[in-house]
Design a protein around this motif. Structure first.
Motif, PDB file in Angstrom:
ATOM      1  N   TYR A 358       0.830  -1.203   0.000  1.00  0.00           N
ATOM      2  CA  TYR A 358       0.000   0.000   0.000  1.00  0.00           C
ATOM      3  C   TYR A 358       0.866   1.255   0.000  1.00  0.00           C
ATOM      4  O   TYR A 358       0.536   2.257  -0.629  1.00  0.00           O
ATOM      5  CB  TYR A 358      -0.921  -0.002   1.222  1.00  0.00           C
ATOM      6  N   GLY A 359       1.987   1.201   0.731  1.00  0.00           N
ATOM      7  CA  GLY A 359       2.867   2.371   0.796  1.00  0.00           C
ATOM      8  C   GLY A 359       3.447   2.740  -0.554  1.00  0.00           C
ATOM      9  O   GLY A 359       3.461   3.922  -0.935  1.00  0.00           O
ATOM     10  N   VAL A 360       3.906   1.721  -1.314  1.00  0.00           N
ATOM     11  CA  VAL A 360       4.505   2.016  -2.623  1.00  0.00           C
ATOM     12  C   VAL A 360       3.451   2.369  -3.658  1.00  0.00           C
ATOM     13  O   VAL A 360       3.776   2.836  -4.749  1.00  0.00           O
ATOM     14  CB  VAL A 360       5.353   0.828  -3.133  1.00  0.00           C
ATOM     15  N   SER A 361       2.164   2.171  -3.318  1.00  0.00           N
ATOM     16  CA  SER A 361       1.108   2.442  -4.297  1.00  0.00           C
ATOM     17  C   SER A 361       0.939   3.928  -4.574  1.00  0.00           C
ATOM     18  O   SER A 361       0.539   4.312  -5.680  1.00  0.00           O
ATOM     19  CB  SER A 361      -0.236   1.887  -3.792  1.00  0.00           C
ATOM     20  N   LEU A 362       1.245   4.768  -3.594  1.00  0.00           N
ATOM     21  CA  LEU A 362       0.923   6.186  -3.724  1.00  0.00           C
ATOM     22  C   LEU A 362       1.574   6.844  -4.947  1.00  0.00           C
ATOM     23  O   LEU A 362       0.900   7.598  -5.653  1.00  0.00           O
ATOM     24  CB  LEU A 362       1.300   6.928  -2.436  1.00  0.00           C
ATOM     25  N   PRO A 363       2.845   6.572  -5.252  1.00  0.00           N
ATOM     26  CA  PRO A 363       3.402   7.165  -6.482  1.00  0.00           C
ATOM     27  C   PRO A 363       3.138   6.334  -7.741  1.00  0.00           C
ATOM     28  O   PRO A 363       3.541   6.739  -8.834  1.00  0.00           O
ATOM     29  CB  PRO A 363       4.905   7.210  -6.182  1.00  0.00           C
ATOM     30  N   LEU A 364       2.464   5.178  -7.610  1.00  0.00           N
ATOM     31  CA  LEU A 364       2.323   4.263  -8.748  1.00  0.00           C
ATOM     32  C   LEU A 364       0.889   4.141  -9.260  1.00  0.00           C
ATOM     33  O   LEU A 364       0.624   3.322 -10.138  1.00  0.00           O
ATOM     34  CB  LEU A 364       2.825   2.867  -8.358  1.00  0.00           C
ATOM     35  N   LEU A 365      -0.042   4.942  -8.746  1.00  0.00           N
ATOM     36  CA  LEU A 365      -1.442   4.764  -9.110  1.00  0.00           C
ATOM     37  C   LEU A 365      -1.750   5.143 -10.549  1.00  0.00           C
ATOM     38  O   LEU A 365      -2.796   4.772 -11.072  1.00  0.00           O
ATOM     39  CB  LEU A 365      -2.338   5.602  -8.173  1.00  0.00           C
ATOM     40  N   GLY A 366      -0.861   5.856 -11.201  1.00  0.00           N
ATOM     41  CA  GLY A 366      -1.186   6.384 -12.530  1.00  0.00           C
ATOM     42  C   GLY A 366      -0.810   5.508 -13.697  1.00  0.00           C
ATOM     43  O   GLY A 366      -0.889   5.953 -14.853  1.00  0.00           O
ATOM     44  N   SER A 367      -0.391   4.277 -13.475  1.00  0.00           N
ATOM     45  CA  SER A 367       0.003   3.412 -14.597  1.00  0.00           C
ATOM     46  C   SER A 367      -0.407   1.977 -14.332  1.00  0.00           C
ATOM     47  O   SER A 367      -0.485   1.543 -13.170  1.00  0.00           O
ATOM     48  CB  SER A 367       1.518   3.481 -14.825  1.00  0.00           C
ATOM     49  N   THR A 368      -0.661   1.238 -15.396  1.00  0.00           N
ATOM     50  CA  THR A 368      -1.022  -0.171 -15.250  1.00  0.00           C
ATOM     51  C   THR A 368       0.127  -0.968 -14.654  1.00  0.00           C
ATOM     52  O   THR A 368      -0.076  -1.842 -13.803  1.00  0.00           O
ATOM     53  CB  THR A 368      -1.421  -0.773 -16.607  1.00  0.00           C
ATOM     54  N   GLY A 369       1.363  -0.660 -15.100  1.00  0.00           N
ATOM     55  CA  GLY A 369       2.524  -1.358 -14.552  1.00  0.00           C
ATOM     56  C   GLY A 369       2.697  -1.090 -13.070  1.00  0.00           C
ATOM     57  O   GLY A 369       3.053  -1.987 -12.300  1.00  0.00           O
ATOM     58  N   GLY A 370       2.433   0.147 -12.661  1.00  0.00           N
ATOM     59  CA  GLY A 370       2.539   0.485 -11.251  1.00  0.00           C
ATOM     60  C   GLY A 370       1.527  -0.269 -10.412  1.00  0.00           C
ATOM     61  O   GLY A 370       1.850  -0.780  -9.334  1.00  0.00           O
ATOM     62  N   LEU A 371       0.281  -0.362 -10.910  1.00  0.00           N
ATOM     63  CA  LEU A 371      -0.740  -1.104 -10.171  1.00  0.00           C
ATOM     64  C   LEU A 371      -0.422  -2.593 -10.137  1.00  0.00           C
ATOM     65  O   LEU A 371      -0.738  -3.280  -9.163  1.00  0.00           O
ATOM     66  CB  LEU A 371      -2.115  -0.863 -10.795  1.00  0.00           C
ATOM     67  N   LEU A 372       0.209  -3.097 -11.198  1.00  0.00           N
ATOM     68  CA  LEU A 372       0.630  -4.501 -11.193  1.00  0.00           C
ATOM     69  C   LEU A 372       1.633  -4.744 -10.073  1.00  0.00           C
ATOM     70  O   LEU A 372       1.553  -5.755  -9.355  1.00  0.00           O
ATOM     71  CB  LEU A 372       1.240  -4.864 -12.547  1.00  0.00           C
ATOM     72  N   VAL A 373       2.591  -3.814  -9.916  1.00  0.00           N
ATOM     73  CA  VAL A 373       3.576  -3.934  -8.834  1.00  0.00           C
ATOM     74  C   VAL A 373       2.877  -3.942  -7.478  1.00  0.00           C
ATOM     75  O   VAL A 373       3.193  -4.747  -6.597  1.00  0.00           O
ATOM     76  CB  VAL A 373       4.598  -2.786  -8.900  1.00  0.00           C
ATOM     77  N   VAL A 374       1.904  -3.050  -7.308  1.00  0.00           N
ATOM     78  CA  VAL A 374       1.169  -2.964  -6.041  1.00  0.00           C
ATOM     79  C   VAL A 374       0.489  -4.288  -5.725  1.00  0.00           C
ATOM     80  O   VAL A 374       0.594  -4.816  -4.605  1.00  0.00           O
ATOM     81  CB  VAL A 374       0.137  -1.826  -6.090  1.00  0.00           C
ATOM     82  N   THR A 375      -0.213  -4.859  -6.681  1.00  0.00           N
ATOM     83  CA  THR A 375      -0.930  -6.111  -6.436  1.00  0.00           C
ATOM     84  C   THR A 375       0.037  -7.264  -6.186  1.00  0.00           C
ATOM     85  O   THR A 375      -0.242  -8.150  -5.366  1.00  0.00           O
ATOM     86  CB  THR A 375      -1.862  -6.467  -7.609  1.00  0.00           C
ATOM     87  N   LEU A 376       1.185  -7.262  -6.869  1.00  0.00           N
ATOM     88  CA  LEU A 376       2.163  -8.332  -6.655  1.00  0.00           C
ATOM     89  C   LEU A 376       2.747  -8.261  -5.252  1.00  0.00           C
ATOM     90  O   LEU A 376       2.916  -9.293  -4.581  1.00  0.00           O
ATOM     91  CB  LEU A 376       3.281  -8.242  -7.699  1.00  0.00           C
ATOM     92  N   VAL A 377       3.071  -7.049  -4.791  1.00  0.00           N
ATOM     93  CA  VAL A 377       3.635  -6.902  -3.446  1.00  0.00           C
ATOM     94  C   VAL A 377       2.593  -7.291  -2.390  1.00  0.00           C
ATOM     95  O   VAL A 377       2.884  -8.055  -1.454  1.00  0.00           O
ATOM     96  CB  VAL A 377       4.133  -5.464  -3.213  1.00  0.00           C
TER      97      VAL A 377
END
Length: 500
Positions: A358-377
């Motif tokens: 959840y912490g790393v999600s804040l700068p990554l919400l704007g891209s599909t790749g970023g959301l993929l990282v969030v769900t994987l973590v």
């Protein structure tokens, strides 16, 4: 084996082929999890398909939630009394019948009835985990529990693209026919290849009044929580249901402490290790579910909003599918950590990883790749946590109460997920932006939701770290074996009932 010796499959086959038994039970868990996400791609179309209102159509989801909440602890108790394998087969029957009823439905009432029947089959996963304790060799139990627990994530993640692909390219009825066929296949594999466990002939009678009381309390609680946003949190209906839930559950607890053969032995659940594990389970269930409510919406909102990613339902499901596979891949690592340091540490680490996601999600919400990282973590953390919770429960309860205790723990996670859905729904409903005359959740609303998930994950880690696991050699509770030293299989949840 006592009570079930007539089965053609015996436990020696599980000793020789533990991997096959675990695979079958994990497949059962995947099918059960797929059932829960089955109608997600149809939510927007259900009012048209069933000729009803959106409010009535929402009961297609609510009915499954309520039925599962009531059936899970009941199936666990019956599993302890009559055998887990027997109850696995019994639980799959309403799953098959419910799927057929849904496939043949053209109006909302039979669809709701069918989904309720499907919900009755949701005790499959805790029953399967409990069965592993009886039939899998001790040295294989830790990894087997982790794999079985991960099946929930795999089924949930695969269910979305599976359902979306069928819904977009074939009749929606095919979804339910496929699930019915899968459930029949699972039942056949269990019947022919999974050995019977020992029925507990000394378990006493079934606590029907306790089952009715718990069912009434849970229905009032979950109905108030799940429908509160629609009815209004201050409405008489919502407040009345929540008040009735408190009254019913208090009366149920009073009864359980006084009856000879309780549905749930509250004295066992009050043991510090079990109590704290269940508390952590509620928090992990909350934290796990929050991102599964946020990420799909971000992926599907129009790009014109400035923060939506404009993905189709099928594409959204495919972006989220790797998270479920990550749970399966990470589960053996979690089992090794539990064997080396104990499942308490694994649960703590898992909750911290969820919070990190959840912490790393804040700068990554704007891209599909970023959301993929969030769900994987986040899924990595869930994989650690879900494998550790049954191990903690089973190392603290008698073998004769394994299924009941595991089912109650599963119920705690479900309550956490339900509360998460209600809280996140309130946040997103209050923090909106206007888009072409429609109110949509704002970007700040999604960020607040992710921050809430992060905070709950940290609290879960703190609770997990404080679970009082007895030191090696300490006297355990009645009916359990002495605890082994860290690094042994027994300490990862394989403490079997001591033999007289």
């Amino acid at each position: 084996m006592d009570g079930l010796d007539t089965d053609s499959v015996d436990s020696s086959q599980a000793e020789r082929r533990p991997g096959g038994v675990v695979a079958i039970l994990a497949f059962a868990g995947i099918v059960a999890a797929i059932t829960q996400t089955l109608v997600v791609p149809l939510i927007g179309e259900l009012p048209t398909l069933l000729d009803t209102s959106a409010s009535n159509a929402s009961w297609v989801i609510t009915a499954t939630l309520l039925a599962a909440a009531v059936a899970t602890p009941v199936a666990g108790r019956l599993g302890d009394m009559y055998g887990k394998r027997t109850m696995l087969l019994v639980s799959l029957l309403p799953l098959v019948v419910g799927s057929v009823v849904c496939a043949l439905s053209s109006t909302v009432v039979p669809m709701i009835a069918g989904r309720g029947l499907q919900g009755l089959g949701m005790g499959v996963v805790p029953l399967g985990i409990s069965l592993l304790r009886d039939i899998v060799p001790a040295e294989k139990l830790g990894s087997s529990i982790a794999i079985m627990s991960a099946s929930l994530g795999v089924g949930g993640a695969l269910g979305l693209p599976f359902s979306a692909a069928i819904a977009e390219n074939a009749s929606w009825r095919v979804l339910f026919w496929v699930v019915a066929a899968l459930a029949v296949a699972v039942a056949s594999l269990i019947w022919f290849l999974v050995p019977a466990d020992r029925a507990n002939t000394a378990a006493g009678g079934f606590d029907l009044l306790g089952a009715l009381g718990l069912g009434a309390g849970l229905i009032c609680l979950l109905l108030g929580v799940s429908k509160g946003a629609d009815w209004g949190w201050g409405s008489a209906t919502t407040l009345g249901l929540l008040g009735a839930a408190v009254a019913a559950l208090l009366a149920w607890g009073w009864w359980e402490l006084r009856t000879r053969d309780p549905l749930v032995d509250l004295r066992v659940t009050a043991r510090p290790q079990v109590l704290m594990t269940n508390a952590a389970s509620i928090l992990v269930g909350f934290a796990m579910y929050a991102q599964s409510l946020v990420v799909p919406q971000l992926l599907q909102l129009p790009e014109a909003t400035g923060y939506g990613l404009g993905q189709s339902m099928l594409a959204m499901g495919l972006w989220m599918a790797p998270a479920g596979l990550m749970m399966m891949l990470i589960s053996p690592i979690g089992a090794k950590l539990s064997a080396a340091r104990g499942p308490k540490i694994t649960l703590t680490v898992g909750a911290l990883i969820i919070a990190l996601g959840y912490g790393v999600s804040l700068p990554l919400l704007g891209s599909t790749g970023g959301l993929l990282v969030v769900t994987l973590v986040c899924s990595t953390g869930v994989g650690f946590a879900y494998g550790a919770m049954p191990a903690l429960i089973m190392s603290a309860v008698p073998q004769s109460e394994t299924a009941s205790a595991n089912s109650f723990n599963t119920l705690m996670r479900s309550i956490g997920s339900s509360v998460s859905a209600a809280v996140i729904a309130v946040v997103l409903a209050q923090m909106t932006t206007d888009f072409g005359g429609f109110a949509l959740p704002s970007e700040d609303g999604f960020r607040v939701a992710m921050l809430i998930g992060c905070g709950v994950g940290l609290v879960a880690a703190a609770v997990a770290f404080l679970i009082p696991v007895p030191r090696p050699g300490a006297l355990p509770g009645p009916g359990t074996a002495p605890l082994a030293a860290p690094g042994t299989a027994e300490n990862a949840g394989t403490a079997f009932e001591a033999k007289a």
